[in-house]
Design a protein around this motif. Structure first.
Motif, PDB file in Angstrom:
ATOM      1  N   ALA A  41      -8.574 -28.586  51.774  1.00  0.00           N
ATOM      2  CA  ALA A  41      -9.606 -27.708  51.218  1.00  0.00           C
ATOM      3  C   ALA A  41      -9.268 -26.239  51.455  1.00  0.00           C
ATOM      4  CB  ALA A  41     -10.966 -28.051  51.835  1.00  0.00           C
ATOM      5  N   LEU A  42      -8.768 -25.936  52.660  1.00  0.00           N
ATOM      6  CA  LEU A  42      -8.404 -24.534  52.951  1.00  0.00           C
ATOM      7  C   LEU A  42      -7.191 -24.110  52.135  1.00  0.00           C
ATOM      8  CD1 LEU A  42      -9.019 -24.310  56.813  1.00  0.00           C
ATOM      9  CD2 LEU A  42     -10.580 -23.744  54.937  1.00  0.00           C
ATOM     10  N   GLN A  43      -6.285 -25.045  51.902  1.00  0.00           N
ATOM     11  CA  GLN A  43      -5.139 -24.718  51.025  1.00  0.00           C
ATOM     12  C   GLN A  43      -5.619 -24.353  49.623  1.00  0.00           C
ATOM     13  OE1 GLN A  43      -2.953 -28.381  51.650  1.00  0.00           O
ATOM     14  NE2 GLN A  43      -1.446 -27.387  52.996  1.00  0.00           N
ATOM     15  N   ARG A  44      -6.625 -25.041  49.151  1.00  0.00           N
ATOM     16  CA  ARG A  44      -7.176 -24.735  47.816  1.00  0.00           C
ATOM     17  C   ARG A  44      -7.774 -23.329  47.785  1.00  0.00           C
ATOM     18  NH1 ARG A  44     -11.390 -28.762  45.629  1.00  0.00           N
ATOM     19  NH2 ARG A  44     -10.889 -27.718  43.671  1.00  0.00           N
ATOM     20  N   LEU A  45      -8.482 -22.963  48.845  1.00  0.00           N
ATOM     21  CA  LEU A  45      -9.080 -21.615  48.885  1.00  0.00           C
ATOM     22  C   LEU A  45      -8.003 -20.543  48.895  1.00  0.00           C
ATOM     23  CD1 LEU A  45     -12.021 -22.026  51.424  1.00  0.00           C
ATOM     24  CD2 LEU A  45     -12.188 -21.692  48.941  1.00  0.00           C
ATOM     25  N   ARG A  46      -6.950 -20.767  49.680  1.00  0.00           N
ATOM     26  CA  ARG A  46      -5.861 -19.790  49.738  1.00  0.00           C
ATOM     27  C   ARG A  46      -5.204 -19.672  48.369  1.00  0.00           C
ATOM     28  NH1 ARG A  46      -5.208 -15.834  52.704  1.00  0.00           N
ATOM     29  NH2 ARG A  46      -2.948 -16.012  52.789  1.00  0.00           N
ATOM     30  N   ALA A  47      -4.979 -20.796  47.717  1.00  0.00           N
ATOM     31  CA  ALA A  47      -4.329 -20.775  46.399  1.00  0.00           C
ATOM     32  C   ALA A  47      -5.190 -20.042  45.381  1.00  0.00           C
ATOM     33  CB  ALA A  47      -4.054 -22.211  45.938  1.00  0.00           C
ATOM     34  N   ALA A  48      -6.506 -20.068  45.584  1.00  0.00           N
ATOM     35  CA  ALA A  48      -7.422 -19.386  44.662  1.00  0.00           C
ATOM     36  C   ALA A  48      -7.591 -17.913  45.011  1.00  0.00           C
ATOM     37  CB  ALA A  48      -8.780 -20.085  44.679  1.00  0.00           C
ATOM     38  N   GLY A  49      -6.932 -17.459  46.085  1.00  0.00           N
ATOM     39  CA  GLY A  49      -6.945 -16.030  46.407  1.00  0.00           C
ATOM     40  C   GLY A  49      -7.977 -15.594  47.427  1.00  0.00           C
ATOM     41  N   PHE A  50      -8.660 -16.545  48.064  1.00  0.00           N
ATOM     42  CA  PHE A  50      -9.620 -16.172  49.104  1.00  0.00           C
ATOM     43  C   PHE A  50      -8.903 -15.884  50.418  1.00  0.00           C
ATOM     44  CE2 PHE A  50     -12.485 -18.382  46.216  1.00  0.00           C
ATOM     45  CZ  PHE A  50     -13.627 -17.605  46.279  1.00  0.00           C
ATOM     46  N   GLY A  51      -9.322 -14.813  51.097  1.00  0.00           N
ATOM     47  CA  GLY A  51      -8.953 -14.617  52.488  1.00  0.00           C
ATOM     48  C   GLY A  51      -9.790 -15.552  53.352  1.00  0.00           C
ATOM     49  N   LEU A  52      -9.245 -15.900  54.517  1.00  0.00           N
ATOM     50  CA  LEU A  52      -9.949 -16.810  55.427  1.00  0.00           C
ATOM     51  C   LEU A  52     -10.063 -16.187  56.811  1.00  0.00           C
ATOM     52  CD1 LEU A  52      -8.094 -20.165  54.566  1.00  0.00           C
ATOM     53  CD2 LEU A  52     -10.283 -19.362  53.643  1.00  0.00           C
ATOM     54  N   ALA A  53     -11.235 -16.309  57.401  1.00  0.00           N
ATOM     55  CA  ALA A  53     -11.440 -15.886  58.790  1.00  0.00           C
ATOM     56  C   ALA A  53     -12.425 -16.841  59.432  1.00  0.00           C
ATOM     57  CB  ALA A  53     -11.962 -14.459  58.864  1.00  0.00           C
ATOM     58  N   ILE A  54     -12.273 -17.031  60.736  1.00  0.00           N
ATOM     59  CA  ILE A  54     -13.160 -17.905  61.510  1.00  0.00           C
ATOM     60  C   ILE A  54     -14.152 -17.037  62.277  1.00  0.00           C
ATOM     61  CG2 ILE A  54     -13.245 -19.552  63.440  1.00  0.00           C
ATOM     62  CD1 ILE A  54     -10.468 -20.578  62.502  1.00  0.00           C
ATOM     63  N   VAL A  55     -15.408 -17.478  62.299  1.00  0.00           N
ATOM     64  CA  VAL A  55     -16.454 -16.783  63.063  1.00  0.00           C
ATOM     65  C   VAL A  55     -17.094 -17.819  63.973  1.00  0.00           C
ATOM     66  CG1 VAL A  55     -18.477 -15.299  62.947  1.00  0.00           C
ATOM     67  CG2 VAL A  55     -16.850 -15.324  61.029  1.00  0.00           C
ATOM     68  N   THR A  56     -16.942 -17.643  65.291  1.00  0.00           N
ATOM     69  CA  THR A  56     -17.359 -18.710  66.197  1.00  0.00           C
ATOM     70  C   THR A  56     -18.040 -18.149  67.442  1.00  0.00           C
ATOM     71  OG1 THR A  56     -16.557 -20.649  67.440  1.00  0.00           O
ATOM     72  CG2 THR A  56     -15.040 -18.799  67.249  1.00  0.00           C
ATOM     73  N   ASN A  57     -19.154 -18.764  67.805  1.00  0.00           N
ATOM     74  CA  ASN A  57     -19.816 -18.470  69.078  1.00  0.00           C
ATOM     75  C   ASN A  57     -19.256 -19.416  70.130  1.00  0.00           C
ATOM     76  OD1 ASN A  57     -21.516 -16.594  67.869  1.00  0.00           O
ATOM     77  ND2 ASN A  57     -23.320 -17.939  67.849  1.00  0.00           N
ATOM     78  N   GLN A  58     -18.777 -18.876  71.236  1.00  0.00           N
ATOM     79  CA  GLN A  58     -18.250 -19.714  72.320  1.00  0.00           C
ATOM     80  C   GLN A  58     -18.969 -19.379  73.615  1.00  0.00           C
ATOM     81  OE1 GLN A  58     -16.163 -22.272  71.962  1.00  0.00           O
ATOM     82  NE2 GLN A  58     -16.049 -21.942  69.734  1.00  0.00           N
ATOM     83  N   VAL A 171     -24.289 -29.100  51.579  1.00  0.00           N
ATOM     84  CA  VAL A 171     -23.247 -29.993  51.060  1.00  0.00           C
ATOM     85  C   VAL A 171     -22.725 -30.880  52.181  1.00  0.00           C
ATOM     86  CG1 VAL A 171     -22.580 -28.413  49.198  1.00  0.00           C
ATOM     87  CG2 VAL A 171     -21.465 -28.245  51.426  1.00  0.00           C
ATOM     88  N   ALA A 172     -22.015 -31.929  51.806  1.00  0.00           N
ATOM     89  CA  ALA A 172     -21.613 -32.947  52.787  1.00  0.00           C
ATOM     90  C   ALA A 172     -20.695 -32.383  53.859  1.00  0.00           C
ATOM     91  CB  ALA A 172     -20.928 -34.108  52.069  1.00  0.00           C
ATOM     92  N   ASP A 173     -19.709 -31.614  53.441  1.00  0.00           N
ATOM     93  CA  ASP A 173     -18.680 -31.205  54.393  1.00  0.00           C
ATOM     94  C   ASP A 173     -17.879 -30.044  53.801  1.00  0.00           C
ATOM     95  OD1 ASP A 173     -17.219 -32.470  52.401  1.00  0.00           O
ATOM     96  OD2 ASP A 173     -16.610 -34.157  53.663  1.00  0.00           O
ATOM     97  N   LEU A 174     -16.884 -29.583  54.537  1.00  0.00           N
ATOM     98  CA  LEU A 174     -16.104 -28.430  54.075  1.00  0.00           C
ATOM     99  C   LEU A 174     -15.431 -28.670  52.719  1.00  0.00           C
ATOM    100  CD1 LEU A 174     -15.104 -25.501  55.115  1.00  0.00           C
ATOM    101  CD2 LEU A 174     -12.934 -26.709  55.265  1.00  0.00           C
ATOM    102  N   PRO A 175     -14.800 -29.823  52.509  1.00  0.00           N
ATOM    103  CA  PRO A 175     -14.208 -30.027  51.172  1.00  0.00           C
ATOM    104  C   PRO A 175     -15.247 -29.904  50.047  1.00  0.00           C
ATOM    105  CG  PRO A 175     -13.253 -31.572  52.715  1.00  0.00           C
ATOM    106  CD  PRO A 175     -14.369 -30.881  53.460  1.00  0.00           C
ATOM    107  N   ALA A 176     -16.463 -30.393  50.274  1.00  0.00           N
ATOM    108  CA  ALA A 176     -17.510 -30.272  49.248  1.00  0.00           C
ATOM    109  C   ALA A 176     -17.924 -28.808  49.061  1.00  0.00           C
ATOM    110  CB  ALA A 176     -18.720 -31.125  49.630  1.00  0.00           C
TER     111      ALA A 176
END
Ligand SMILES: [Mg+2]
Ligand SMILES: [Zn+2]
Length: 185
Positions: A41-58, A171-176
């Motif tokens: 799913a993340l490969q699809r986003l990259r191929a479509a031109g989206f930048g990706l970043a993670i935002v996480t509370n730890q 939605v069900a999950d990240l791929p969805a």
């Protein structure tokens, strides 16, 4: 007036319960369980031109349950696995504080996404936040991007506690979630 730069669309990703299973304060090697379909799913986003970043509370760091070094090695494994699949995560915005520390970086405070706008050139209005918590949805609203709630992780409970500003969809999950984003582009 200097016109604002157009910016790039991003998809901001919660980590625990969205990219990997949420085992509650995970940091040990045995806590690491990627959620099915995330890499493709993340490969699809990259191929479509989206930048990706993670935002996480730890908050486990602030609570003394594990150290920053524990976090770094655990999180590094995820980044390494994604990089090996050709997926660049341009930044991780991590809040190490306990909720009662009163910091300004803990979701749903929008500082992380404002930093992505300023540091990465993210166009927040054209961007999405995907997560399994109501506070991920709130973060999106606070920063002016669109939200999708996934039902992995704590999503089932969290879907019942959404406030007056709902996500675009549950939605069900990240791929969805990715299918929805790419279908609406
Ligand atoms: Mg989560
Ligand atoms: Zn913080």
């Amino acid at each position: 007036m200097v016109p604002a730069m157009a910016g790039r669309p991003f998809v901001f990703l919660d980590r625990d319960g969205t990219l990997i299973e949420d085992v509650n304060y995970g940091y040990r090697p045995e806590d690491y369980h990627p959620i099915a379909g995330v890499t493709a799913a993340l490969q699809r986003l990259r191929a479509a031109g989206f930048g990706l970043a993670i935002v996480t509370n730890q908050a486990g760091i602030g609570r003394g349950l594990f150290t920053r070094a524990d976090y770094d090695s655990f999180h590094g494994r995820l980044l390494d696995d994604l990089a090996a699949a050709g997926i660049e995560i341009e930044a991780t915005y991590m809040c190490p504080h306990a909720p009662d520390e009163g910091c300004t970086c803990r979701k749903p405070a929008p500082a992380s996404l404002f930093a992505a706008r300023d540091e990465l050139g993210a166009d927040l209005e054209a961007s999405w936040m995907i997560g399994d918590h109501a506070k991920d949805v709130e973060l999106a609203h606070n920063a002016g991007c669109r939200a999708l709630l996934v039902l992995t992780g704590h999503g089932e409970e969290e879907a019942a506690r959404l406030g007056e500003r709902p996500p675009v969809a549950v939605v069900a999950d990240l791929p969805a979630a990715v299918a929805l984003i790419l279908g609406s582009a």
